[in-house]
Design an enzyme around this catalytic site. Structure first.
Site, PDB file in Angstrom:
ATOM      1  N   SER A   1       7.178 -33.400  38.088  1.00  0.00           N
ATOM      2  CA  SER A   1       6.537 -33.852  38.594  1.00  0.00           C
ATOM      3  C   SER A   1       4.631 -33.455  39.487  1.00  0.00           C
ATOM      4  O   SER A   1       6.046 -33.371  40.524  1.00  0.00           O
ATOM      5  CB  SER A   1       6.249 -35.421  38.579  1.00  0.00           C
ATOM      6  OG  SER A   1       6.789 -35.955  40.093  1.00  0.00           O
ATOM      7  N   ARG A   2       4.305 -33.853  40.190  1.00  0.00           N
ATOM      8  CA  ARG A   2       3.281 -33.108  40.870  1.00  0.00           C
ATOM      9  C   ARG A   2       3.048 -33.707  42.084  1.00  0.00           C
ATOM     10  O   ARG A   2       4.267 -33.418  43.468  1.00  0.00           O
ATOM     11  CB  ARG A   2       1.975 -32.976  40.679  1.00  0.00           C
ATOM     12  CG  ARG A   2       0.517 -32.817  41.817  1.00  0.00           C
ATOM     13  CD  ARG A   2      -0.373 -32.775  40.558  1.00  0.00           C
ATOM     14  NE  ARG A   2      -1.405 -32.209  41.730  1.00  0.00           N
ATOM     15  CZ  ARG A   2      -2.741 -32.384  41.542  1.00  0.00           C
ATOM     16  NH1 ARG A   2      -3.045 -32.759  40.003  1.00  0.00           N
ATOM     17  NH2 ARG A   2      -3.567 -31.880  42.135  1.00  0.00           N
ATOM     18  N   ARG A   3       4.181 -35.135  42.097  1.00  0.00           N
ATOM     19  CA  ARG A   3       4.250 -36.292  43.225  1.00  0.00           C
ATOM     20  C   ARG A   3       5.835 -35.645  43.832  1.00  0.00           C
ATOM     21  O   ARG A   3       5.811 -35.304  44.879  1.00  0.00           O
ATOM     22  CB  ARG A   3       4.616 -37.486  43.121  1.00  0.00           C
ATOM     23  CG  ARG A   3       4.398 -38.265  44.333  1.00  0.00           C
ATOM     24  CD  ARG A   3       4.653 -40.435  43.747  1.00  0.00           C
ATOM     25  NE  ARG A   3       3.847 -41.063  42.656  1.00  0.00           N
ATOM     26  CZ  ARG A   3       4.092 -42.032  42.631  1.00  0.00           C
ATOM     27  NH1 ARG A   3       5.219 -41.998  42.640  1.00  0.00           N
ATOM     28  NH2 ARG A   3       3.151 -42.407  41.563  1.00  0.00           N
ATOM     29  N   GLY A   4       6.597 -35.139  42.998  1.00  0.00           N
ATOM     30  CA  GLY A   4       7.756 -34.883  42.960  1.00  0.00           C
ATOM     31  C   GLY A   4       7.605 -33.774  44.004  1.00  0.00           C
ATOM     32  O   GLY A   4       8.223 -33.691  45.748  1.00  0.00           O
ATOM     33  N   GLY A   5       7.376 -32.519  43.148  1.00  0.00           N
ATOM     34  CA  GLY A   5       7.082 -31.412  44.059  1.00  0.00           C
ATOM     35  C   GLY A   5       6.194 -31.153  45.561  1.00  0.00           C
ATOM     36  O   GLY A   5       6.803 -30.625  46.190  1.00  0.00           O
TER      37      GLY A   5
ATOM     38  N   GLU B   1       7.117 -26.362  39.617  1.00  0.00           N
ATOM     39  CA  GLU B   1       6.569 -25.900  38.674  1.00  0.00           C
ATOM     40  C   GLU B   1       5.919 -27.092  38.348  1.00  0.00           C
ATOM     41  O   GLU B   1       7.157 -28.291  38.144  1.00  0.00           O
ATOM     42  CB  GLU B   1       7.075 -25.066  37.419  1.00  0.00           C
ATOM     43  CG  GLU B   1       5.839 -25.122  36.536  1.00  0.00           C
ATOM     44  CD  GLU B   1       7.417 -25.343  35.051  1.00  0.00           C
ATOM     45  OE1 GLU B   1       8.297 -24.118  34.997  1.00  0.00           O
ATOM     46  OE2 GLU B   1       6.614 -26.059  33.062  1.00  0.00           O
TER      47      GLU B   1
ATOM     48  N   CYS C   1       5.751 -28.672  29.287  1.00  0.00           N
ATOM     49  CA  CYS C   1       4.291 -28.047  30.812  1.00  0.00           C
ATOM     50  C   CYS C   1       3.489 -27.628  30.050  1.00  0.00           C
ATOM     51  O   CYS C   1       2.168 -27.340  30.596  1.00  0.00           O
ATOM     52  CB  CYS C   1       5.024 -27.961  32.242  1.00  0.00           C
ATOM     53  SG  CYS C   1       6.190 -26.300  31.450  1.00  0.00           S
TER      54      CYS C   1
ATOM     55  N   GLU D   1      -2.756 -34.326  34.483  1.00  0.00           N
ATOM     56  CA  GLU D   1      -2.203 -34.791  33.063  1.00  0.00           C
ATOM     57  C   GLU D   1      -1.592 -35.860  32.588  1.00  0.00           C
ATOM     58  O   GLU D   1      -0.725 -36.333  33.066  1.00  0.00           O
ATOM     59  CB  GLU D   1      -0.408 -33.225  33.600  1.00  0.00           C
ATOM     60  CG  GLU D   1       0.775 -33.043  32.713  1.00  0.00           C
ATOM     61  CD  GLU D   1       1.410 -32.284  33.545  1.00  0.00           C
ATOM     62  OE1 GLU D   1       2.019 -31.442  32.889  1.00  0.00           O
ATOM     63  OE2 GLU D   1       2.251 -33.173  34.360  1.00  0.00           O
TER      64      GLU D   1
HETATM   65  N1  LIG Z   1       5.275 -29.943  34.284  1.00  0.00           N
HETATM   66  C1  LIG Z   1       5.964 -30.172  34.217  1.00  0.00           C
HETATM   67  O1  LIG Z   1       7.163 -29.230  34.135  1.00  0.00           O
HETATM   68  C2  LIG Z   1       7.416 -31.590  33.908  1.00  0.00           C
HETATM   69  C3  LIG Z   1       5.745 -32.495  34.467  1.00  0.00           C
HETATM   70  N2  LIG Z   1       6.487 -33.704  34.483  1.00  0.00           N
HETATM   71  C4  LIG Z   1       6.119 -34.677  35.356  1.00  0.00           C
HETATM   72  O2  LIG Z   1       6.441 -35.587  35.928  1.00  0.00           O
HETATM   73  C5  LIG Z   1       7.078 -37.204  35.056  1.00  0.00           C
HETATM   74  C6  LIG Z   1       8.419 -37.613  35.690  1.00  0.00           C
HETATM   75  O3  LIG Z   1       9.267 -36.721  35.123  1.00  0.00           O
HETATM   76  P1  LIG Z   1      10.475 -36.682  35.592  1.00  0.00           P
HETATM   77  O4  LIG Z   1      11.015 -34.988  34.989  1.00  0.00           O
HETATM   78  O5  LIG Z   1      10.736 -37.475  35.613  1.00  0.00           O
HETATM   79  O6  LIG Z   1      10.095 -35.646  37.194  1.00  0.00           O
HETATM   80  P2  LIG Z   1       9.854 -36.106  38.440  1.00  0.00           P
HETATM   81  O7  LIG Z   1       9.139 -35.460  39.326  1.00  0.00           O
HETATM   82  O8  LIG Z   1       9.861 -37.347  39.076  1.00  0.00           O
HETATM   83  O9  LIG Z   1      11.839 -35.452  38.706  1.00  0.00           O
HETATM   84  C7  LIG Z   1      12.249 -33.775  38.611  1.00  0.00           C
HETATM   85  C8  LIG Z   1      13.511 -34.701  39.693  1.00  0.00           C
HETATM   86  O10 LIG Z   1      13.016 -34.519  41.240  1.00  0.00           O
HETATM   87  C9  LIG Z   1      13.370 -35.871  42.204  1.00  0.00           C
HETATM   88  N3  LIG Z   1      12.437 -35.980  42.952  1.00  0.00           N
HETATM   89  C10 LIG Z   1      11.407 -36.572  42.722  1.00  0.00           C
HETATM   90  N4  LIG Z   1      10.535 -37.307  43.774  1.00  0.00           N
HETATM   91  C11 LIG Z   1      11.604 -37.146  44.857  1.00  0.00           C
HETATM   92  C12 LIG Z   1      11.540 -37.571  45.832  1.00  0.00           C
HETATM   93  N5  LIG Z   1      10.341 -37.773  46.283  1.00  0.00           N
HETATM   94  N6  LIG Z   1      12.492 -37.051  46.400  1.00  0.00           N
HETATM   95  C13 LIG Z   1      13.691 -35.751  46.282  1.00  0.00           C
HETATM   96  N7  LIG Z   1      14.000 -35.571  44.622  1.00  0.00           N
HETATM   97  C14 LIG Z   1      12.552 -36.330  43.902  1.00  0.00           C
HETATM   98  C15 LIG Z   1      13.719 -36.379  40.848  1.00  0.00           C
HETATM   99  O11 LIG Z   1      14.838 -37.473  41.238  1.00  0.00           O
HETATM  100  C16 LIG Z   1      14.289 -35.783  39.364  1.00  0.00           C
HETATM  101  O12 LIG Z   1      15.633 -34.779  39.879  1.00  0.00           O
HETATM  102  C17 LIG Z   1       6.654 -37.190  33.768  1.00  0.00           C
HETATM  103  O13 LIG Z   1       6.004 -37.667  33.529  1.00  0.00           O
HETATM  104  C18 LIG Z   1       5.373 -36.013  33.945  1.00  0.00           C
HETATM  105  O14 LIG Z   1       4.204 -36.504  33.827  1.00  0.00           O
HETATM  106  C19 LIG Z   1       7.716 -33.914  33.750  1.00  0.00           C
HETATM  107  C20 LIG Z   1       8.772 -33.022  33.244  1.00  0.00           C
HETATM  108  C21 LIG Z   1       8.213 -31.824  33.854  1.00  0.00           C
HETATM  109  O1  LIG Z   2       7.085 -24.400  26.819  1.00  0.00           O
HETATM  110  C1  LIG Z   2       8.418 -24.294  26.595  1.00  0.00           C
HETATM  111  O2  LIG Z   2       9.124 -23.111  26.185  1.00  0.00           O
HETATM  112  C2  LIG Z   2       8.854 -24.816  28.167  1.00  0.00           C
HETATM  113  C3  LIG Z   2       8.141 -24.531  29.148  1.00  0.00           C
HETATM  114  C4  LIG Z   2       8.225 -26.024  30.424  1.00  0.00           C
HETATM  115  O3  LIG Z   2       8.718 -24.792  30.990  1.00  0.00           O
HETATM  116  C5  LIG Z   2       8.434 -27.030  30.268  1.00  0.00           C
HETATM  117  O4  LIG Z   2       7.835 -27.477  29.559  1.00  0.00           O
HETATM  118  O5  LIG Z   2       9.192 -27.528  31.662  1.00  0.00           O
END
Ligand SMILES: NC(=O)C1=CN([C@@H]2O[C@H](COP(=O)(O)OP(=O)(O)OC[C@H]3O[C@@H](n4cnc5c(N)ncnc54)[C@H](O)[C@@H]3O)[C@@H](O)[C@H]2O)C=CC1
Ligand SMILES: O=C(O)CCC(=O)C(=O)O
Length: 525
Positions: free
Chosen positions: A242-246, A265, A302, A392
């Site tokens: 997520s954007r927040r996590g990243g 990403e 994504c 998103e």
């Molecule tokens: N653009 C993309 O490629 C993707 C976007 N997402 C978005 O993320 C949302 C949640 O999905 P998640 O996979 O759970 O993503 P997430 O960003 O919440 O977590 C991803 C990883 O980062 C860690 N993390 C997140 N925030 C953190 C923090 N503040 N400090 C330390 N570690 C942290 C989590 O424990 C996990 O291991 C989805 O609803 C979607 O909106 C999810 C997967 C792929």
């Molecule tokens: O579309 C794909 O094959 C990869 C997509 C991707 O990187 C993601 O959803 O995190």
């Protein structure tokens, strides 16, 4: 192979001592066995100490040793067999063909980096031989190679439990570069993570490498992830989520006494531009193909096509008629986690309630863990006025933006944040309009593609899976394809070192057989 709920640190597998969590079966919401007790800060410290201790030995292994190591990881992953596929299906709700395909992509990716190592140009060997007689000053002997950055922290993605997770692209490219890797397991697929982690741990031992080359840590919360990014022994971070996590991890990295790169990403809505010629020629077919791409993997990509830009007319009507018909018939699909499902439902509800938005279609209702497809529409002036319309929605929902003309389409693109992809549907009569937009698209996205959709990223040498912020934190790089290795390397120049002191990669006799640029010219091999 049994899942035991153990952290993998060096050659050891041990249960954590902190708060435990369990995987959730995506389809039913039921907790799965076993428990995963979280790693402690002492575990984190040990993993970092081992990685640091392994770094100098590992980074100077010759490319062939690392190539064979990556191939051993690939073979070990395949050796897990169906236990990996079934656990992964349970944890993610993704169907068998998808998981099997993703496993193929994962091992293919590891093998691709083995090939990159054997080919050798990633190390960018450059030699400017000394010119002792140059006037007015002699030139020194200069030699450049790229070296590994240091231990890398990897945060895998929930939506690609194999190809973007423990042995995914970030891990493969970091290991290829010569960086030890510490993975913070994604809590959405801990069993899958452990199985793959054991495959890597076994490969480390079988390849005679230092045990600190790889570690896998579990955590019910965020302290291990945050501690990893803050640890002075960690030199770079790979993240997909997520954007927040990243952005939280970027902030931690930037505040360190020695800031480090975070390759995150994050979010992308991937504009799809339907040009008038293409809409007139095949609006209906594009509509069907769009619906298939939008709903792939419950829309949890994504690269999902979340934004459609088009000029109204009969071609757009045909596109919408076929897209909405297909979406109304596409069954709801299990989403990865309750959190992702909730976020998707809230995003859809927000859009449905927006005054400037109309709902064009909704897929059939599903179970409590399933997401249904949705298509919405607005016009370009509303889109430009309402920033929240470009957020998103992670799932099978998209927004059609009606643009009165191509100039309005350009304005929407100018207003867009950075994106991973832009898809253009065109015919030769659209070429002039496309040519006009290409410079702008190059500034906004990492990949421009024609007559297709961004889902299903090819793992290849010429692939870019990246893009300007917020698609990624650093649009100069890619997380998929062989160029990904560059994120974990940095150049070092050696001036006037005697041959005996030079690293093998730079010795005059070229014992590693690497491609070299001598005085700027690529040497014939
Ligand atoms: N653009 C993309 O490629 C993707 C976007 N997402 C978005 O993320 C949302 C949640 O999905 P998640 O996979 O759970 O993503 P997430 O960003 O919440 O977590 C991803 C990883 O980062 C860690 N993390 C997140 N925030 C953190 C923090 N503040 N400090 C330390 N570690 C942290 C989590 O424990 C996990 O291991 C989805 O609803 C979607 O909106 C999810 C997967 C792929
Ligand atoms: O579309 C794909 O094959 C990869 C997509 C991707 O990187 C993601 O959803 O995190």
């Amino acid at each position: 192979m049994t899942v035991r709920g153990e952290n993998l640190i060096g050659a050891q597998a041990q249960r954590g001592t902190q708060a435990a969590f369990r995987a959730v079966e995506a389809a039913t919401g039921q907790a799965l066995e076993p428990e995963f007790p979280g790693a402690s800060l002492q575990d984190l410290d040990r993993a970092c100490a081992l990685a640091e201790a392994a770094f100098d030995t590992y980074r100077e292994t010759d490319p062939e040793t690392r190539a064979a190591f990556l191939e051993t990881i690939a073979a070990n992953i395949l050796d897990i067999g169906d236990d990996l596929v079934t656990r992964c299906m349970q944890e993610t709700g993704l169907p068998r063909p998808r998981i099997e395909g993703e496993r193929g992509r994962t091992v293919g990716q590891l093998r691709l980096f083995a090939g990159v190592l054997r080919e050798g140009s990633a190390f960018e060997i450059r030699i400017d031989p000394a010119l002792p007689d140059r006037k007015p000053l002699p030139r020194p002997d200069l030699r450049l190679r790229k070296v590994a950055l240091g231990p890398v922290a990897v945060f895998g993605a929930s939506n690609f439990p194999l190809a973007f997770s423990v042995a995914g692209g970030d891990t493969a490219s970091a290991l290829a570069a010569g960086c030890p890797v510490i993975v913070k397991a994604h809590p959405a697929h801990p069993g899958t993570s452990e199985l793959v982690g054991r495959a890597i741990q076994k490969a480390v031992a079988a390849s005679g490498l230092p045990e600190g080359v790889f570690a896998l840590l579990f955590d019910a919360g965020q302290s291990i992830g945050q501690g990893l990014v803050a640890d002075p022994r960690i030199a770079a971070v790979g993240f997909t989520g997520s954007r927040r996590g990243g952005t939280a991890l970027m902030e931690i990295a930037a505040k360190r006494p020695h800031p480090i790169p975070v390759y995150a990403e994050m979010s992308s809505i991937n504009p799809v531009l339907l040009f008038p010629g293409a809409l007139a020629a095949r609006g209906e077919a594009i509509g069907r193909a769009f619906a298939a791409s939008l709903t792939l993997g419950a829309g949890q990509f994504c690269t999902n096509p979340g934004l459609i830009l088009a000029v109204p007319g009969p071609g757009l009507d045909a596109f919408l008629a076929s897209a909405t018909a297909a979406l109304r018939e596409t069954p709801a699909a299990t989403m990865l986690t309750p959190g992702i499902h909730k976020a998707y439902c809230e995003g859809v509800a927000r859009l449905a309630g927006h005054a400037a938005v109309t709902r064009l279609a909704e897929g059939p209702e599903g179970t409590a863990t399933q997401g249904r497809a949705a298509l919405f529409a607005t016009d370009s002036s509303a889109f430009l006025a309402e920033p929240e319309l470009q957020e998103e929605m992670f799932g099978a929902a998209a927004l059609v933006v009606r643009c009165p003309d191509l100039a309005a389409m350009r304005k929407v693109l100018e207003h867009l944040e950075g994106q991973l992809t832009a898809s253009l549907h065109i015919t030769p009569e659209d070429h002039a309009a496309v040519r006009d937009l290409l410079p702008l698209l190059e500034r906004r996205v990492g990949r421009i593609l024609v007559d297709g959709f961004g889902t299903g990223v090819e793992v290849a040498h010429a692939m870019v899976h990246g893009g300007p912020y917020p698609a990624t934190s650093d649009g100069r790089t890619t997380s998929v394809g062989s160029l990904a290795i560059d994120r974990f390397l940095r150049p070092v120049s050696y001036q006037d070192l005697p041959d005996a002191l030079l690293p093998a990669a730079l010795k005059q006799a070229n014992p590693l057989g690497l491609p070299r640029r001598i005085d700027g010219v690529l040497e014939r091999r």
